[in-house]
Design a protein around this motif. Structure first.
Motif, PDB file in Angstrom:
ATOM      1  N   GLY A  69       0.752  -1.096   0.173  1.00  0.00           N
ATOM      2  CA  GLY A  69       0.012   0.039  -0.089  1.00  0.00           C
ATOM      3  C   GLY A  69       0.931   1.359   0.006  1.00  0.00           C
ATOM      4  O   GLY A  69       1.880   1.370  -0.765  1.00  0.00           O
ATOM      5  N   LEU A  70       0.409   2.114   0.808  1.00  0.00           N
ATOM      6  CA  LEU A  70       1.152   3.468   1.123  1.00  0.00           C
ATOM      7  C   LEU A  70       2.510   3.307   1.401  1.00  0.00           C
ATOM      8  O   LEU A  70       3.392   4.495   1.276  1.00  0.00           O
ATOM      9  CB  LEU A  70       0.152   4.487   2.015  1.00  0.00           C
ATOM     10  N   ILE A  71       3.049   2.410   1.819  1.00  0.00           N
ATOM     11  CA  ILE A  71       4.403   2.240   2.260  1.00  0.00           C
ATOM     12  C   ILE A  71       5.075   2.257   0.976  1.00  0.00           C
ATOM     13  O   ILE A  71       6.054   2.967   0.899  1.00  0.00           O
ATOM     14  CB  ILE A  71       4.802   0.946   3.195  1.00  0.00           C
ATOM     15  N   ARG A  72       4.418   1.536   0.054  1.00  0.00           N
ATOM     16  CA  ARG A  72       5.438   1.600  -1.215  1.00  0.00           C
ATOM     17  C   ARG A  72       4.969   2.684  -2.114  1.00  0.00           C
ATOM     18  O   ARG A  72       5.698   3.364  -2.600  1.00  0.00           O
ATOM     19  CB  ARG A  72       4.887   0.291  -2.019  1.00  0.00           C
ATOM     20  N   TYR A  73       3.724   3.169  -2.151  1.00  0.00           N
ATOM     21  CA  TYR A  73       3.229   4.329  -2.816  1.00  0.00           C
ATOM     22  C   TYR A  73       2.849   5.532  -1.995  1.00  0.00           C
ATOM     23  O   TYR A  73       1.965   6.369  -2.864  1.00  0.00           O
ATOM     24  CB  TYR A  73       2.056   3.937  -4.020  1.00  0.00           C
ATOM     25  N   GLY A  74       3.234   5.921  -0.840  1.00  0.00           N
ATOM     26  CA  GLY A  74       2.985   7.166  -0.120  1.00  0.00           C
ATOM     27  C   GLY A  74       4.122   7.521   0.469  1.00  0.00           C
ATOM     28  O   GLY A  74       4.613   8.821   0.224  1.00  0.00           O
ATOM     29  N   VAL A  75       4.742   6.958   1.414  1.00  0.00           N
ATOM     30  CA  VAL A  75       6.034   7.153   2.249  1.00  0.00           C
ATOM     31  C   VAL A  75       7.058   7.740   1.332  1.00  0.00           C
ATOM     32  O   VAL A  75       7.189   7.164   0.151  1.00  0.00           O
ATOM     33  CB  VAL A  75       6.362   6.010   2.939  1.00  0.00           C
ATOM     34  N   ALA A  76       7.785   8.796   1.506  1.00  0.00           N
ATOM     35  CA  ALA A  76       8.531   9.516   0.497  1.00  0.00           C
ATOM     36  C   ALA A  76       9.941   8.688   0.313  1.00  0.00           C
ATOM     37  O   ALA A  76      10.289   7.803   1.329  1.00  0.00           O
ATOM     38  CB  ALA A  76       8.769  10.731   1.087  1.00  0.00           C
ATOM     39  N   TYR A 100      -2.297  21.131  -8.501  1.00  0.00           N
ATOM     40  CA  TYR A 100      -2.351  19.701  -8.303  1.00  0.00           C
ATOM     41  C   TYR A 100      -2.805  19.105  -7.092  1.00  0.00           C
ATOM     42  O   TYR A 100      -2.590  19.798  -5.839  1.00  0.00           O
ATOM     43  CB  TYR A 100      -0.969  19.053  -8.692  1.00  0.00           C
ATOM     44  N   GLY A 101      -3.214  17.973  -6.747  1.00  0.00           N
ATOM     45  CA  GLY A 101      -3.349  17.352  -5.601  1.00  0.00           C
ATOM     46  C   GLY A 101      -2.107  16.646  -5.475  1.00  0.00           C
ATOM     47  O   GLY A 101      -1.659  16.025  -6.038  1.00  0.00           O
ATOM     48  N   ALA A 102      -1.974  16.502  -3.954  1.00  0.00           N
ATOM     49  CA  ALA A 102      -0.564  16.217  -3.388  1.00  0.00           C
ATOM     50  C   ALA A 102      -0.537  14.528  -3.746  1.00  0.00           C
ATOM     51  O   ALA A 102       0.632  14.158  -3.912  1.00  0.00           O
ATOM     52  CB  ALA A 102      -0.355  16.221  -1.864  1.00  0.00           C
ATOM     53  N   ALA A 103      -1.874  13.791  -3.716  1.00  0.00           N
ATOM     54  CA  ALA A 103      -1.579  12.243  -3.779  1.00  0.00           C
ATOM     55  C   ALA A 103      -1.167  12.080  -5.258  1.00  0.00           C
ATOM     56  O   ALA A 103      -0.457  11.140  -5.430  1.00  0.00           O
ATOM     57  CB  ALA A 103      -3.254  11.723  -3.619  1.00  0.00           C
ATOM     58  N   ASP A 104      -1.607  12.865  -6.243  1.00  0.00           N
ATOM     59  CA  ASP A 104      -1.059  12.496  -7.422  1.00  0.00           C
ATOM     60  C   ASP A 104       0.490  12.585  -7.781  1.00  0.00           C
ATOM     61  O   ASP A 104       1.176  12.015  -8.264  1.00  0.00           O
ATOM     62  CB  ASP A 104      -1.963  13.361  -8.823  1.00  0.00           C
ATOM     63  N   PHE A 105       0.859  13.662  -7.187  1.00  0.00           N
ATOM     64  CA  PHE A 105       2.399  13.926  -7.183  1.00  0.00           C
ATOM     65  C   PHE A 105       2.952  12.939  -6.314  1.00  0.00           C
ATOM     66  O   PHE A 105       4.086  12.617  -6.740  1.00  0.00           O
ATOM     67  CB  PHE A 105       2.588  15.350  -6.593  1.00  0.00           C
ATOM     68  N   VAL A 106       2.492  12.357  -5.180  1.00  0.00           N
ATOM     69  CA  VAL A 106       3.178  11.469  -4.731  1.00  0.00           C
ATOM     70  C   VAL A 106       2.992  10.059  -5.534  1.00  0.00           C
ATOM     71  O   VAL A 106       4.199   9.494  -5.441  1.00  0.00           O
ATOM     72  CB  VAL A 106       2.520  11.073  -2.847  1.00  0.00           C
ATOM     73  N   PHE A 107       2.057   9.738  -5.967  1.00  0.00           N
ATOM     74  CA  PHE A 107       2.231   8.672  -6.736  1.00  0.00           C
ATOM     75  C   PHE A 107       3.198   8.731  -7.757  1.00  0.00           C
ATOM     76  O   PHE A 107       3.844   7.737  -8.209  1.00  0.00           O
ATOM     77  CB  PHE A 107       0.609   8.258  -7.353  1.00  0.00           C
ATOM     78  N   TRP A 108       3.325   9.788  -8.640  1.00  0.00           N
ATOM     79  CA  TRP A 108       4.254   9.995  -9.428  1.00  0.00           C
ATOM     80  C   TRP A 108       5.724   9.731  -8.815  1.00  0.00           C
ATOM     81  O   TRP A 108       6.587   8.825  -9.405  1.00  0.00           O
ATOM     82  CB  TRP A 108       4.259  11.395 -10.021  1.00  0.00           C
ATOM     83  N   TYR A 109       6.234  10.511  -7.772  1.00  0.00           N
ATOM     84  CA  TYR A 109       7.320  10.507  -7.363  1.00  0.00           C
ATOM     85  C   TYR A 109       7.848   8.818  -6.793  1.00  0.00           C
ATOM     86  O   TYR A 109       8.993   8.802  -6.790  1.00  0.00           O
ATOM     87  CB  TYR A 109       8.172  11.873  -6.640  1.00  0.00           C
ATOM     88  N   ASP A 110       6.707   8.327  -6.368  1.00  0.00           N
ATOM     89  CA  ASP A 110       6.846   6.797  -5.737  1.00  0.00           C
ATOM     90  C   ASP A 110       6.721   5.995  -6.918  1.00  0.00           C
ATOM     91  O   ASP A 110       6.409   4.678  -6.593  1.00  0.00           O
ATOM     92  CB  ASP A 110       5.684   6.814  -4.835  1.00  0.00           C
ATOM     93  N   GLY A 111       6.859   6.285  -8.107  1.00  0.00           N
ATOM     94  CA  GLY A 111       6.603   5.323  -9.325  1.00  0.00           C
ATOM     95  C   GLY A 111       5.363   4.449  -9.458  1.00  0.00           C
ATOM     96  O   GLY A 111       5.320   3.156  -9.662  1.00  0.00           O
ATOM     97  N   HIS A 112       4.175   4.980  -9.032  1.00  0.00           N
ATOM     98  CA  HIS A 112       2.909   4.338  -9.154  1.00  0.00           C
ATOM     99  C   HIS A 112       2.583   4.132 -10.553  1.00  0.00           C
ATOM    100  O   HIS A 112       2.521   4.982 -11.481  1.00  0.00           O
ATOM    101  CB  HIS A 112       1.762   5.059  -8.650  1.00  0.00           C
ATOM    102  N   ILE A 115      13.898   6.146  -6.225  1.00  0.00           N
ATOM    103  CA  ILE A 115      13.080   6.715  -7.159  1.00  0.00           C
ATOM    104  C   ILE A 115      13.590   5.927  -8.523  1.00  0.00           C
ATOM    105  O   ILE A 115      14.646   5.709  -8.961  1.00  0.00           O
ATOM    106  CB  ILE A 115      13.239   8.108  -7.281  1.00  0.00           C
ATOM    107  N   PRO A 116      12.612   5.599  -9.482  1.00  0.00           N
ATOM    108  CA  PRO A 116      12.749   5.231 -10.979  1.00  0.00           C
ATOM    109  C   PRO A 116      13.372   6.408 -11.601  1.00  0.00           C
ATOM    110  O   PRO A 116      13.506   7.522 -11.193  1.00  0.00           O
ATOM    111  CB  PRO A 116      11.449   4.956 -11.342  1.00  0.00           C
ATOM    112  N   ALA A 117      14.036   5.769 -12.738  1.00  0.00           N
ATOM    113  CA  ALA A 117      14.512   6.857 -13.527  1.00  0.00           C
ATOM    114  C   ALA A 117      14.015   7.890 -14.159  1.00  0.00           C
ATOM    115  O   ALA A 117      14.293   9.125 -14.168  1.00  0.00           O
ATOM    116  CB  ALA A 117      15.237   5.963 -14.834  1.00  0.00           C
ATOM    117  N   ASN A 118      12.557   7.535 -14.538  1.00  0.00           N
ATOM    118  CA  ASN A 118      11.713   8.637 -15.033  1.00  0.00           C
ATOM    119  C   ASN A 118      11.484   9.863 -14.096  1.00  0.00           C
ATOM    120  O   ASN A 118      11.515  10.909 -14.314  1.00  0.00           O
ATOM    121  CB  ASN A 118      10.372   8.201 -15.683  1.00  0.00           C
TER     122      ASN A 118
END
Ligand SMILES: Cc1cc2nc3c(=O)[nH]c(=O)nc-3n(C[C@H](O)[C@H](O)[C@H](O)COP(=O)(O)OP(=O)(O)OC[C@H]3O[C@@H](n4cnc5c(N)ncnc54)[C@H](O)[C@@H]3O)c2cc1C
Length: 447
Positions: free
Chosen positions: A47-54, A123-135, A177-180
């Motif tokens: 969950g958010l440990i992979r896709y939320g925690v920075a 933007y919403g924070a959740a979308d940005f978080v998903f982006w930097y966490d590689g969702h 963080i992923p390459a992109n």
């Protein structure tokens, strides 16, 4: 019921895994035994440990190690890439299981109803978080062209967003963080980040450690205006009764009285500024209007009628997460949670974690949620309130998903994906590099 109790958990975040752990530690696990299948819509668990925690919080991501030990137990199976209700409905779950626990968390932004919030650059924070966490389900690139950025909200998610925007790409490179994402952050033009809170330092929802951490980056100059340090009787009572709030306020006071240094990115923490409008031109964000507020004696604030315009090119709202409504379950739209009694929606159907309690609190808090919910489930079991599954054989579930054409992953599949991500990291001297596209995740899992 004399056979093994069959339980489904929907959602493999910490709440779902702690619920499985609580079941395995119960008396029922000894006699007659319990077996648990965890369904997860993502090809990877946690969950958010992979896709939320920075990504720059590896110590928190390390909680995954403890959850791994639970998932390694032979009584638990993982079915990843399985979405409720699209791949499996509530009726179908009840055919296979005596009880179903929903632990689906929260994964979207709560709305903020101010004019201009829909502009480009807002933007919403959740979308940005998903982006930097590689969702996998969000676009691969993120427009980081703004030099001055606003973050609305004074909780830990606001701090994460502000910190990631203010750090340099190279500072974040050693993380997973992923390459992109690294490439996107290299283009980040942000020089000034302004975090806005409606209320004062005593009301901020930051954790003391997360707040102090902002100051550890060699690239971030944290600035607090001495004018923003103010307390009323309500604030003083809050500080007296809440050690965390007191520590946060002390840190902010110390920052307000020091001279600003020369670190290249400036991160301002503003208090008593209530965002009232996102300003736009040609459909794009060009600023933010705030109203100055003041304390009313009780720790709440009222508007002063004094407005200020801030010249900014993008706005991130970090005003809370919001849970998705679950088909066939009741839902309270105000709190964004499923109404329940000690985790029980009705005998046989339960909730735990953020979908039960709302999107507040740390990973550790989901353990208490899970214990309460599992206690309700077990008491219904003992009282004979559960309707026994009509198809309790574990193989029936695999066969059902296969027949439905669901390309599901397993715990062994996750271990393969995990190994592949670590391999990618090792090649660059890093612990892990996340794989982002869903198809690639499925391929690496051998789904
Ligand atoms: C940006 C951010 C940063 C955070 N940082 C920290 C931190 O540093 N330290 C800390 O202690 N806590 C942190 N938290 C809080 C922590 O993440 C939560 O307390 C915790 O994850 C809540 O657990 P949960 O299991 O209820 O929900 P989640 O972690 O959201 O897990 C829910 C799971 O259910 C799955 N799911 C959802 N819907 C479905 C469906 N329909 N079908 C199948 N599966 C589904 C999701 O994919 C997800 O895997 C952070 C939270 C956020 C948002």
């Amino acid at each position: 019921m004399t056979r093994t109790l069959r339980v489904a958990v929907v959602g493999s975040g910490p709440a779902g895994i702690y619920a499985a752990d609580a079941l395995l530690k119960s008396d029922v696990a000894q006699d007659p035994g319990v077996s648990i299948d965890i369904f997860e819509r993502m090809p990877a668990p946690f969950g958010l440990i992979r896709y939320g925690v920075a990504p720059d919080h590896p110590r928190i991501k390390g909680i995954i190690t403890a959850l791994h030990q639970v998932m390694d137990k032979p009584q638990i199976r993982l079915f990843g890439n399985v979405d409720y209700p699209n791949d499996l409905t509530l009726d179908e779950l009840h055919q296979f299981y005596d009880a179903v626990i929903f632990a689906t968390g929260a994964n979207a932004d709560r709305d903020l109803d101010i004019p201009g919030i829909e502009l480009d650059g807002s933007y919403g924070a959740a979308d940005f978080v998903f982006w930097y966490d590689g969702h996998p389900d969000v676009p691969r690139s993120w427009p980081l062209t703004a030099e001055k950025v606003a973050v609305l909200g004074v909780g830990n998610v606001a701090l994460d967003v502000a910190r990631i925007l203010a750090k340099t790409a190279d500072e974040l490179l050693p993380t997973e963080i992923p390459a992109n994402v690294h490439e996107g952050l290299r283009q980040n033009a942000a020089k000034e980040i302004h975090v806005f809170g409606r209320r004062g330092p005593a009301q901020a929802k930051f954790s003391p450690m997360e707040l102090r951490e902002l100051d550890h980056s060699p690239n971030i100059e944290v600035i607090v205006d001495p004018e923003d340090i103010d307390y009323d009787e309500g604030s003083i009572a809050t500080r007296r009764g809440n050690k965390q709030a007191d520590m946060v306020a002390s840190t902010l006071e110390n920052w307000a009285i020091r001279d600003a240094g020369t670190r290249p990115h400036r991160l301002y923490l503003h208090f008593f500024e209530s965002p009232v409008e996102v300003l736009g031109e040609d459909g794009r964000v060009v600023g933010l209007r705030t109203e100055r507020t003041e304390l009313d004696g009780s720790g709440n604030v009222r508007g002063t009628g004094r407005f200020k315009e801030w010249d900014l090119q993008s706005v991130y709202r970090a005003v809370g997460y919001y849970s998705e409504e679950l088909a066939k379950l009741p839902f309270d739209p105000d709190s964004g949670t499923v109404p329940h009694d000690a985790g029980r929606v009705e005998p046989g159907t339960y909730v735990t974690g953020w979908i039960k309690r709302g999107p507040v609190g740390l990973i550790g808090h989901t353990k208490g949620d899970a214990n309460e919910t599992v206690a309700s489930l077990l008491s219904d079991h003992v009282a004979g309130e559960l309707t026994p599954a009509s198809r309790p054989e574990p193989e029936a579930v695999d066969a059902f998903l296969e027949e439905r054409g669901v390309r599901f992953t397993t715990w062994e599949g996750w271990q393969r994906l995990d190994a592949r991500e670590r391999e990618l990291g090792a090649a660059e001297g890093r612990e892990r590099i996340k794989i982002v596209p869903r198809e690639e995740m499925l391929d690496a899992s051998g789904a």
